[in-house]
Structures are given as structure tokens and as C-alpha cells.
Design a protein around this motif. Structure first.
Motif, PDB file in Angstrom:
ATOM      1  N   ALA A 107      -8.646  -1.146  -4.751  1.00 23.47           N
ATOM      2  CA  ALA A 107      -8.326  -2.451  -5.321  1.00 23.47           C
ATOM      3  C   ALA A 107      -9.106  -3.524  -4.568  1.00 23.47           C
ATOM      4  CB  ALA A 107      -6.823  -2.713  -5.214  1.00 23.47           C
ATOM      5  N   SER A 108      -9.574  -4.518  -5.312  1.00 20.88           N
ATOM      6  CA  SER A 108     -10.268  -5.644  -4.674  1.00 20.88           C
ATOM      7  C   SER A 108      -9.233  -6.504  -3.951  1.00 20.88           C
ATOM      8  CB  SER A 108     -10.988  -6.478  -5.733  1.00 20.88           C
ATOM      9  OG  SER A 108     -10.042  -7.155  -6.549  1.00 20.88           O
ATOM     10  N   GLN A 109      -9.699  -7.358  -3.067  1.00 19.88           N
ATOM     11  CA  GLN A 109      -8.782  -8.254  -2.357  1.00 19.88           C
ATOM     12  C   GLN A 109      -8.037  -9.143  -3.352  1.00 19.88           C
ATOM     13  OE1 GLN A 109      -8.027  -8.098   1.006  1.00 19.88           O
ATOM     14  NE2 GLN A 109      -6.353  -9.381   0.294  1.00 19.88           N
ATOM     15  N   ASP A 113      -4.035  -9.352  -3.738  1.00 20.22           N
ATOM     16  CA  ASP A 113      -3.319 -10.632  -3.673  1.00 20.22           C
ATOM     17  C   ASP A 113      -2.427 -10.828  -4.902  1.00 20.22           C
ATOM     18  OD1 ASP A 113      -4.519 -11.152  -1.239  1.00 20.22           O
ATOM     19  OD2 ASP A 113      -6.056 -12.486  -2.077  1.00 20.22           O
ATOM     20  N   LEU A 114      -2.935 -10.462  -6.089  1.00 19.91           N
ATOM     21  CA  LEU A 114      -2.134 -10.574  -7.316  1.00 19.91           C
ATOM     22  C   LEU A 114      -0.912  -9.656  -7.267  1.00 19.91           C
ATOM     23  CD1 LEU A 114      -4.905 -10.761 -10.062  1.00 19.91           C
ATOM     24  CD2 LEU A 114      -3.260 -12.548  -9.483  1.00 19.91           C
ATOM     25  N   ILE A 115      -1.108  -8.445  -6.741  1.00 21.75           N
ATOM     26  CA  ILE A 115       0.005  -7.496  -6.618  1.00 21.75           C
ATOM     27  C   ILE A 115       1.053  -8.046  -5.657  1.00 21.75           C
ATOM     28  CG2 ILE A 115       0.645  -5.191  -5.777  1.00 21.75           C
ATOM     29  CD1 ILE A 115      -2.189  -4.283  -6.839  1.00 21.75           C
ATOM     30  N   LEU A 119       4.925  -8.863  -6.463  1.00 23.04           N
ATOM     31  CA  LEU A 119       6.040  -8.287  -5.700  1.00 23.04           C
ATOM     32  C   LEU A 119       6.928  -9.384  -5.115  1.00 23.04           C
ATOM     33  CD1 LEU A 119       4.213  -5.350  -3.881  1.00 23.04           C
ATOM     34  CD2 LEU A 119       5.824  -5.193  -5.800  1.00 23.04           C
ATOM     35  N   ASP A 120       6.324 -10.472  -4.644  1.00 24.24           N
ATOM     36  CA  ASP A 120       7.120 -11.598  -4.132  1.00 24.24           C
ATOM     37  C   ASP A 120       8.010 -12.179  -5.223  1.00 24.24           C
ATOM     38  OD1 ASP A 120       6.033 -11.354  -1.601  1.00 24.24           O
ATOM     39  OD2 ASP A 120       4.546 -12.979  -1.891  1.00 24.24           O
ATOM     40  N   LYS A 121       7.462 -12.308  -6.445  1.00 28.75           N
ATOM     41  CA  LYS A 121       8.263 -12.802  -7.575  1.00 28.75           C
ATOM     42  C   LYS A 121       9.426 -11.882  -7.871  1.00 28.75           C
ATOM     43  CE  LYS A 121       4.910 -14.108 -10.639  1.00 28.75           C
ATOM     44  NZ  LYS A 121       4.394 -14.354 -11.984  1.00 28.75           N
TER      45      LYS A 121
END
Length: 125
Positions: A107-109, A113-115, A119-121
Motif C-alpha cells: 500500500a502507498s503511504q 493514511d486513508l485506511i 479506522l479512526d472514524k
């Protein structure tokens, strides 16, 4: 026939990906986008005709060149296929699917970051 429960084949999914990305296309447009060296134009044509019969695509026959567009929703189709895969392949565990997917592909950075944001949401719900 309702097209909400139709499970596209692998070949049909490839065509749907082109139609979802490009919108309205001729068979030639789709065939060239797929760039299949092993499949001829008539194979693409036949598959798209079958998809029309199944209710996966619609076609405008008002001009000499028929124009096709996807009838099924990309997000709903992807959701149904992922849910089926989670149930059938990962014994109902979405976490196992995610770990397998991230373990197989780098996975790209930006994707990481999107993942993390996603997960935070989920945690804050």
C-alpha cells in the motif's frame, strides 16, 4: 428480472470496470480498453450481448454503432462481492480479509493514511 442479485463473472466484471470508468461505450471502446491479446472483438461483443440479456448493461441501438452502459451500481456490486468473499473465503472475518489484502499488496503511504482515517472514524462511532 431484477439485476440486484446477479453476480457478474470475472470477464463481465472487467467490462463493467471499463463502463463504470468511461460511461457510455461501444463494444470497440471496451475491447480496446481491455487490450485483450488472447480474445477477439467478437468475444467482447458476445460477452456484452450476454450481459445485456442478464440485465447488467443496457444498449442504445438508435444508431449503427450500439452504445452500452452499465445498469448495475459499482458500489453495490463491489459491496455484494466483498461480502460474499468475506463469508465464503474468510469465514465471515472482515479483519482477515483486510490483513490478507494488505499482506499481498504494498500500500502507498496515501492509501495507508486513508485506511488509518477510516479506522479512526470507525472507532469514534
Amino acid at each position: 428480472m431484477s439485476n440486484t442479485n446477479i453476480k457478474p463473472t470475472e470477464g463481465e466484471m472487467e467490462i463493467l470496470q471499463v463502463l463504470w470508468e468511461k460511461g457510455n461505450c461501444t463494444v470497440r471502446d471496451v475491447h480496446e480498453a481491455l487490450n485483450k491479446k488472447d480474445a477477439g472483438y467478437t468475444t467482447s461483443l458476445k460477452l456484452m450481448q450476454i450481459m445485456h440479456e442478464k440485465g447488467l448493461v443496457t444498449r442504445d441501438t438508435s444508431s449503427k454503432t450500439h452504445i452500452y452502459r452499465a445498469l448495475i451500481n459499482q458500489e453495490k456490486t463491489q459491496q455484494q462481492l466483498v461480502n460474499k468473499m468475506i463469508d465464503n473465503v474468510f469465514n465471515g472475518s472482515a479483519a482477515r480479509l483486510v490483513m490478507q489484502a494488505l499482506g499481498n499488496k504494498t500500500a502507498s503511504q496515501e492509501e495507508i493514511d486513508l485506511i488509518k482515517q477510516y479506522l479512526d472514524k470507525l472507532e469514534n462511532k
